[in-house]
Motif scaffolding. Structure first.
Motif, PDB file in Angstrom:
ATOM      1  N   TYR A   1       0.878  -1.286  -0.122  1.00 22.65           N
ATOM      2  CA  TYR A   1      -0.068  -0.031   0.069  1.00 22.65           C
ATOM      3  C   TYR A   1       0.901   1.106  -0.090  1.00 22.65           C
ATOM      4  CZ  TYR A   1      -3.597  -3.324   1.646  1.00 22.65           C
ATOM      5  OH  TYR A   1      -4.638  -4.094   1.709  1.00 22.65           O
ATOM      6  N   VAL A   2       0.526   2.244  -0.807  1.00 24.54           N
ATOM      7  CA  VAL A   2       1.090   3.602  -0.736  1.00 24.54           C
ATOM      8  C   VAL A   2       0.114   4.627  -0.377  1.00 24.54           C
ATOM      9  CG1 VAL A   2       3.020   2.966  -2.266  1.00 24.54           C
ATOM     10  CG2 VAL A   2       1.029   3.649  -3.354  1.00 24.54           C
TER      11      VAL A   2
ATOM     12  N   LEU B   1      -1.272  -1.730  -4.396  1.00 28.91           N
ATOM     13  CA  LEU B   1      -0.361  -1.985  -5.519  1.00 28.91           C
ATOM     14  C   LEU B   1      -0.246  -3.630  -5.887  1.00 28.91           C
ATOM     15  CD1 LEU B   1       2.349   0.824  -5.319  1.00 28.91           C
ATOM     16  CD2 LEU B   1       0.050   0.906  -6.108  1.00 28.91           C
ATOM     17  N   GLU B   2      -0.088  -3.955  -7.040  1.00 30.70           N
ATOM     18  CA  GLU B   2       0.417  -5.309  -7.055  1.00 30.70           C
ATOM     19  C   GLU B   2       1.914  -5.322  -7.953  1.00 30.70           C
ATOM     20  OE1 GLU B   2      -1.101  -9.175 -10.199  1.00 30.70           O
ATOM     21  OE2 GLU B   2      -2.487  -8.234  -8.543  1.00 30.70           O
ATOM     22  N   LEU B   3       2.648  -5.921  -7.409  1.00 30.55           N
ATOM     23  CA  LEU B   3       4.089  -6.008  -8.018  1.00 30.55           C
ATOM     24  C   LEU B   3       4.200  -6.832  -8.998  1.00 30.55           C
ATOM     25  CD1 LEU B   3       6.362  -5.174  -5.006  1.00 30.55           C
ATOM     26  CD2 LEU B   3       5.423  -3.672  -6.372  1.00 30.55           C
ATOM     27  N   SER B   4       4.946  -6.665 -10.163  1.00 33.23           N
ATOM     28  CA  SER B   4       5.144  -7.749 -11.332  1.00 33.23           C
ATOM     29  C   SER B   4       6.111  -8.622 -10.877  1.00 33.23           C
ATOM     30  CB  SER B   4       5.455  -7.036 -12.441  1.00 33.23           C
ATOM     31  OG  SER B   4       6.003  -7.992 -13.564  1.00 33.23           O
ATOM     32  N   GLN B   5       5.968 -10.024 -11.199  1.00 32.14           N
ATOM     33  CA  GLN B   5       6.892 -10.931 -10.960  1.00 32.14           C
ATOM     34  C   GLN B   5       8.183 -11.054 -11.818  1.00 32.14           C
ATOM     35  OE1 GLN B   5       6.776 -12.880  -7.958  1.00 32.14           O
ATOM     36  NE2 GLN B   5       5.014 -11.685  -7.589  1.00 32.14           N
ATOM     37  N   ASP B   6       7.731 -10.357 -12.916  1.00 36.60           N
ATOM     38  CA  ASP B   6       8.910 -10.288 -14.327  1.00 36.60           C
ATOM     39  C   ASP B   6       9.826  -9.165 -14.220  1.00 36.60           C
ATOM     40  OD1 ASP B   6       7.607 -12.753 -15.013  1.00 36.60           O
ATOM     41  OD2 ASP B   6       6.045 -11.513 -15.703  1.00 36.60           O
ATOM     42  N   ASP B   7       9.200  -7.984 -13.762  1.00 36.59           N
ATOM     43  CA  ASP B   7      10.340  -6.715 -13.910  1.00 36.59           C
ATOM     44  C   ASP B   7      10.067  -6.007 -12.678  1.00 36.59           C
ATOM     45  OD1 ASP B   7       8.139  -5.668 -14.404  1.00 36.59           O
ATOM     46  OD2 ASP B   7       7.993  -5.827 -16.646  1.00 36.59           O
ATOM     47  N   ASP B   8      10.341  -4.781 -12.615  1.00 37.10           N
ATOM     48  CA  ASP B   8      10.171  -3.664 -11.771  1.00 37.10           C
ATOM     49  C   ASP B   8       8.977  -2.914 -11.651  1.00 37.10           C
ATOM     50  OD1 ASP B   8      12.606  -4.336 -10.834  1.00 37.10           O
ATOM     51  OD2 ASP B   8      13.765  -2.850 -12.157  1.00 37.10           O
ATOM     52  N   SER B   9       8.040  -3.359 -12.712  1.00 35.63           N
ATOM     53  CA  SER B   9       6.656  -2.554 -12.883  1.00 35.63           C
ATOM     54  C   SER B   9       5.610  -2.960 -11.765  1.00 35.63           C
ATOM     55  CB  SER B   9       5.974  -3.006 -14.340  1.00 35.63           C
ATOM     56  OG  SER B   9       5.873  -4.355 -14.415  1.00 35.63           O
ATOM     57  N   TYR B  10       4.700  -2.244 -11.839  1.00 33.30           N
ATOM     58  CA  TYR B  10       3.579  -2.680 -10.629  1.00 33.30           C
ATOM     59  C   TYR B  10       2.358  -2.006 -11.382  1.00 33.30           C
ATOM     60  CZ  TYR B  10       3.874   2.355  -9.601  1.00 33.30           C
ATOM     61  OH  TYR B  10       3.765   3.733  -9.730  1.00 33.30           O
ATOM     62  N   GLU B  11       0.889  -2.700 -10.854  1.00 31.54           N
ATOM     63  CA  GLU B  11      -0.131  -2.210 -11.380  1.00 31.54           C
ATOM     64  C   GLU B  11      -1.107  -1.719 -10.140  1.00 31.54           C
ATOM     65  OE1 GLU B  11      -4.158  -3.977 -13.362  1.00 31.54           O
ATOM     66  OE2 GLU B  11      -1.976  -5.159 -13.609  1.00 31.54           O
ATOM     67  N   VAL B  12      -1.558  -0.514 -10.286  1.00 33.32           N
ATOM     68  CA  VAL B  12      -2.694  -0.101  -9.158  1.00 33.32           C
ATOM     69  C   VAL B  12      -3.800  -0.645  -8.968  1.00 33.32           C
ATOM     70  CG1 VAL B  12      -3.680   1.998  -8.244  1.00 33.32           C
ATOM     71  CG2 VAL B  12      -1.517   2.152  -9.280  1.00 33.32           C
ATOM     72  N   ARG B  13      -4.109  -1.647  -8.276  1.00 30.28           N
ATOM     73  CA  ARG B  13      -5.421  -2.393  -8.076  1.00 30.28           C
ATOM     74  C   ARG B  13      -6.394  -1.513  -7.673  1.00 30.28           C
ATOM     75  NH1 ARG B  13      -5.677  -6.448 -11.567  1.00 30.28           N
ATOM     76  NH2 ARG B  13      -4.045  -7.907 -11.373  1.00 30.28           N
TER      77      ARG B  13
END
Length: 233
Positions: free
Chosen positions: A8-9, A28-40
């Protein structure tokens, strides 16, 4: 902050279309593949502020005795205010909130953080501002950027579990970050603190960028934008 493996931010204070300033908490949901994230999910807090410069400066979460997640939002200014009132030392506040899910007129799910109670920070934290909060077990640490110090205390739970109506903060230990040889602040921009062990022997602190255009003494530069680890006496 992290809770139940979710990140959470907090957006400190944002002005809406009606001219009201509220904080927003994003999941937030962090990507398992890179440094990206998605706001849920983005949820507005019911608690409002006077402007965009003195909102929630830090937050932690814990589970209450009723099983709910409660967010403890640290107000940057005293009395959760700006201006002269916000500099009235020793009147820090922590706002306790819980997430509420509701349906709008179209049936879509909406969320907000409802204010449940407020915790008074003991006046032994005689600070002009409050910059971060961290909780480990019942041990609480709150920092001040202006004082270059931390207050250390406990979250007292009368019923052995967190209750937003009866739990409170207690303690009177204040530690100052190291000064220079003339006793001037050199850790001028502490914006985050955390416990490093369960025993409370070590802490980590992070510094923001030094304020530009002559707003801070050049000596603040040597410790800015850095991570610091300290052993407590």
């Amino acid at each position: 902050f992290l809770f139940d493996d979710k990140l959470y931010v907090v957006r400190e204070s944002v002005k809406d279309a009606g001219g009201v300033y509220n904080a927003y908490i994003e999941e937030l949901e962090l990507s398992q593949d890179d440094d990206s994230y998605e706001v849920r999910r983005i949820c507005r807090t019911d608690f409002s502020f006077e402007g965009d410069s003195k909102g929630f400066e830090g937050a932690v979460a814990l589970r209450g005795g009723d099983g709910e997640m409660y967010v403890l939002g640290l107000c940057e200014g005293n009395h959760c205010r700006e201006g002269k009132k916000g500099k009235d030392r020793g009147n820090g506040k922590v706002v306790v909130m819980r997430k509420v899910l509701e349906k709008d007129v179209d049936g879509a799910e909406q969320c907000r953080y409802e204010t449940v109670s407020q915790l008074d920070i003991p006046s032994s934290a005689n600070f002009q501002d409050y910059s971060a909060i961290n909780l480990r077990g019942d041990r609480v640490m709150i920092s001040s950027q202006e004082e270059s110090a931390v207050w250390i205390g406990k979250l007292v739970n009368e019923a052995a579990v967190f209750d937003p109506q009866t739990s409170h903060l207690s303690g009177d230990r204040v530690l100052f970050f190291p000064r220079d040889s003339s006793c001037h602040h050199i850790y001028c921009n502490i914006e985050g603190v955390a416990w490093l062990d369960d025993e409370g022997h070590r802490i980590v602190a992070v510094s923001d960028k030094m304020k530009s255009k002559g707003k801070q003494n050049p000596r603040c530069l040597q410790k800015d934008q850095s991570i610091h680890i300290f052993a407590l006496p």
